[in-house]
Design an enzyme around this catalytic site. Structure first.
Site, PDB file in Angstrom:
ATOM      1  N   HIS A 185       1.158 108.692  29.112  1.00 12.67           N
ATOM      2  CA  HIS A 185       0.790 109.725  28.147  1.00 12.67           C
ATOM      3  C   HIS A 185       0.884 109.194  26.717  1.00 12.67           C
ATOM      4  CE1 HIS A 185       1.966 113.360  25.688  1.00 12.67           C
ATOM      5  NE2 HIS A 185       0.777 113.708  26.140  1.00 12.67           N
ATOM      6  N   GLU A 200      -2.135 107.142  26.100  1.00  8.85           N
ATOM      7  CA  GLU A 200      -3.321 107.991  25.898  1.00  8.85           C
ATOM      8  C   GLU A 200      -3.459 108.385  24.426  1.00  8.85           C
ATOM      9  OE1 GLU A 200      -4.041 112.479  25.748  1.00  8.85           O
ATOM     10  OE2 GLU A 200      -3.093 111.987  27.672  1.00  8.85           O
TER      11      GLU A 200
END
Length: 465
Positions: free
Chosen positions: A91, A94
């Protein structure tokens, strides 16, 4: 950036025509790409798949009636691929990939797409990560160049790591302030414990705070390789042109690698071990209590997944469902009540969620347990199964009304199953579900010991059996 759950798209093993094109790869000489026509679906457009020599795959669905195109870069890496100390790395990465490349600054990445009225975003799940853009058809070359650039060639500057660390910590704090979201994570932990499927996709303050740029960079370069990536696009496009643009966009980047075969999709064995049924309570002074009652389900390649969809629809999948009618419509005990299934490569969940006043929790849970036990013992009627099948077919077909959902279907079929089931085949499989299929699954699934997750003004002792 957003997070999302995966949705199943079953595999198809039928033979298809193939063709080849050629082009130069990083290693020199002649590289060969193999192109196949997967389907010419009457309910959609022509679907083609090209495997580049590097192992990177490109799938498109040409829909001439559309004036837009959705383009996505899907990576077979999610939060379950992290070790404990790495929790949140996928994450974190990302976020960072939008902060700049050798060709573009963070502002240029966003402004170039927004200047043509397009939109970009990304999300991380437990098993994959997606970066996508939606633009007018004439602006597809720009979207391909921008999205491939940020995925293939991000700088991960130290200053950006620190900036995004603060953003992610705020995101984690915001999530903690949303008990309706928090209870789903608590339920996953109740079922999976310390297994990666039981962890937060975002990581925690304890794992994100000490995470270094070197750790993220290592995760990036080890995981974001051509064989792990699927590129998908749907809308008014030409497949050969998309492939050419993708090859140009990744040329000279780490994704322009030597010959390799695509990574296989995750297998269903060995199955993930789940915890014995347990109760987890997160004490929180909220106006509403949030509860989830459920158990381990089935994995996404289980042949019973079509029957599960029907069962879920009838139990808690809509306003006509048993749970909605009993708990909300007839008794007015909750505003929101529904059932759901989450499926992974080697495991799954089935659960019922309800949000209600704290003083009504015991009654809501009693009614839920009674309804699950009734369905397990008595099954569903023929009329209910027919309605559940209609809901499954309708929601699937209506969900293909935009280019984004069609693009997602291509990528998930390739990434999660290794192939794509045509729409008419999927509808046929739903039609083939029988009352006996659904009731056998209900007896097995709903007869399992149930775990309970609760967020609200309670203590653990409030839910001792």
């Amino acid at each position: 950036m957003s997070r999302a759950f995966s949705a199943p798209f079953p595999p198809d093993r039928r033979g298809v025509a193939a063709s080849r094109d050629t082009g130069a790869g990083r290693s020199g000489g002649t590289a060969r790409a193999v192109t196949r026509t997967l389907s010419d679906d009457p309910l959609g457009g022509t679907v083609r798949r090209t495997m580049l020599p590097s192992g990177l795959r490109v799938l498109t669905e040409a829909i001439p009636a559309m004036r837009s195109v959705s383009f996505g870069v899907w990576v077979a890496v999610g939060s379950r691929d992290e070790t404990g100390p790495q929790a949140g790395a996928a994450h974190f990465l990302e976020h960072l990939l939008f902060k700049g490349t050798h060709k573009r600054t963070a502002l240029e990445i966003s402004s170039q797409i927004e200047a043509v009225g397009g939109e970009t975003n990304a999300f991380t799940t437990k098993e994959y990560t997606c970066y996508y853009a939606r633009v007018l058809d004439e602006d597809l070359p720009l979207a391909i160049d921008v999205m491939c650039d940020l995925v293939a060639d991000s700088l991960l500057e130290p200053a950006d790591v620190e900036t995004e660390r603060g953003v992610i910590l705020e995101e984690i704090a915001m999530h903690d302030d949303e008990p309706g979201d928090e209870v789903h994570d608590l339920f996953a932990r109740a079922v999976y414990g310390d297994h990666p499927l039981g962890r937060l996709i975002s990581g925690t303050e304890e794992t994100v705070t000490p995470m270094t740029r070197r750790q993220i960079q290592s995760f990036y370069r080890r995981r974001y390789t051509a064989p792990q990536i699927v590129i998908a696009a749907a809308g008014n496009l030409d497949h050969a042109a998309v492939v050419k643009l993708v090859r140009q966009a990744v040329r000279g980047t780490p994704l322009d690698s030597d010959a390799a075969t695509p990574a296989p999709h995750r297998k269903a064995t060995p199955a993930v071990r789940t915890r014995p049924a347990t109760t987890l309570v997160e004490p929180k002074e909220t106006e509403q209590a949030h509860v989830i009652l459920g158990c381990p389900g089935i994995d996404r390649v289980d042949e019973r997944r079509f029957a599960l969809g029907v069962l879920n629809n009838v139990l808690g999948g809509g306003m006509s469902s048993r749970l909605f009618q009993e708990i909300r419509e007839q008794r007015g005990l909750a505003y929101s009540v529904y059932s759901y299934a989450s499926q992974y490569a080697d495991s799954g969940l089935f659960a019922v969620y309800a949000g209600c006043a704290p003083g009504k929790v015991d009654e809501v849970l009693a009614l839920t347990r009674a309804e699950l036990a009734r369905v397990a013992a008595e099954g569903l009627t023929e009329a209910e199964v027919a309605r559940g099948k209609g809901m499954s077919k309708g929601s699937f077909v209506l969900g293909l009304e935009d280019t984004g959902s069609r693009m997602s279907r291509l990528a998930k079929g390739e990434l999660l199953y290794g192939d794509l089931m045509p729409v008419d085949e999927l509808l046929r499989r739903v039609d083939e579900v029988t009352v006996a299929d659904v009731n056998a699954l209900a007896a097995e699934l709903l007869g399992r010991p149930m775990s309970l997750a609760v967020v609200g003004p309670f203590g653990a002792s409030d839910f001792v059996a």
